[in-house]
Design an enzyme around this catalytic site. Sequence first.
Site, PDB file in Angstrom:
ATOM      1  N   ASP A  50       0.841  -1.194   0.000  1.00  0.00           N
ATOM      2  CA  ASP A  50       0.000   0.000   0.000  1.00  0.00           C
ATOM      3  C   ASP A  50       0.875   1.243   0.000  1.00  0.00           C
ATOM      4  OD1 ASP A  50      -2.867   1.149   0.579  1.00  0.00           O
ATOM      5  OD2 ASP A  50      -1.494   2.197   1.937  1.00  0.00           O
ATOM      6  N   TYR A  55       3.255   9.871  -0.017  1.00  0.00           N
ATOM      7  CA  TYR A  55       4.319   9.310   0.816  1.00  0.00           C
ATOM      8  C   TYR A  55       5.721   9.620   0.295  1.00  0.00           C
ATOM      9  CZ  TYR A  55       0.419   6.410   2.544  1.00  0.00           C
ATOM     10  OH  TYR A  55      -0.774   5.957   3.038  1.00  0.00           O
ATOM     11  N   LYS A  84      -2.430   6.169  -4.430  1.00  0.00           N
ATOM     12  CA  LYS A  84      -3.542   7.049  -4.052  1.00  0.00           C
ATOM     13  C   LYS A  84      -3.445   8.409  -4.728  1.00  0.00           C
ATOM     14  CE  LYS A  84      -3.588   4.872   0.530  1.00  0.00           C
ATOM     15  NZ  LYS A  84      -2.209   4.448   0.720  1.00  0.00           N
ATOM     16  N   HIS A 117      -7.301   9.511  -1.923  1.00  0.00           N
ATOM     17  CA  HIS A 117      -6.674   9.468  -0.599  1.00  0.00           C
ATOM     18  C   HIS A 117      -7.544  10.105   0.480  1.00  0.00           C
ATOM     19  CE1 HIS A 117      -2.386   9.305   1.309  1.00  0.00           C
ATOM     20  NE2 HIS A 117      -3.318   8.972   2.181  1.00  0.00           N
TER      21      HIS A 117
END
Length: 323
Positions: A50, A55, A84, A117
């Site tokens: 994931d 990130y 996302k 997200h």
Amino acid sequence: MSSVSQRVALNDGHFIPVLGFGTTVPQKVPKSELIKATKIAIDAGFRHFDSAYLYEIEEEVGQAIRSKIADGTVKREDIFYTSKLWSTFHRPELVRSCLEMSLKKAQLDYVDLYIIHFPMPLQPGDKVIPKDEHGNLLVDPVDLCDTWEAMEKCKDAGLAKSIGVSNFNRRQLEMILNKPGLKYKPVCNQVECHVYLNQSKMLDYCKSKDIALVAYCTLGSSRDAVWVDQKSPVLLDDPVLCAMAKKYKQTPALVALRYLLQRGIVVLARSFNEKRIKENMQVFEFQLTSEDMKVLDGLNRNLRYNSGDFFNGHPNHPFTDEY
């Protein structure tokens, strides 16, 4: 029991492994550690990874996955990779570009799952969290249904096998589900979920709509000071959880993960520790009794580790509704 067989069907006919490896990296951890941890996770049996544009680690995760494909450990089709859509890309004309950036970073041809997200559109630009000179959030008046139509086009183009959402409350999910001309239902809603926030109402609702609930912060978060209140209780120190771990001769973390899996939830767990990464695969080797499941139900206190504070003031903030 082999982890590879531990998958559940999504509402579009694809399958998702019920145990996933989370790839956020706390500021104190070098990104190189993530490459190492991801390789260890693949060797241990993890097949679900994931990730997200936010990130800023998709190069590293992609590198680890590709190296394990190159050495013959796995094939691309064995891996379930999630990314996302970030909030500054909610305008329909920007959705595909965000996905294409993620694919380019990871050097993959497609993602297995692409999810919105947060249900909170922000003004496009260079800043991840755009604010004006007074520190006010710069929101964007984008209709979530228009964003969803652009997500559907990404699926039709073969860039994403499945599409879903994250951090949506019931009202926001219903906006998508009731959209005129809906082509694809979200396959999942990824939310914070653990013994202190068991999301029972959201789980029941998602099950009624054939939407998978995917859980993050399953072990109570990494307590990253950037977004977690340091005064919040440490989930894995909970005396009831610890007593149950002794009873089953397992770790509190494994009991916490097993509790979610037995409720039909897809679980994400993250670690940079080789022993713990391998240990997490043992979640398939035992079962909690129905009585102990009820005891763990009783630990719920509707506590969020991720309060979404950086979105405070946004009219679409999902955590303002009950569920």
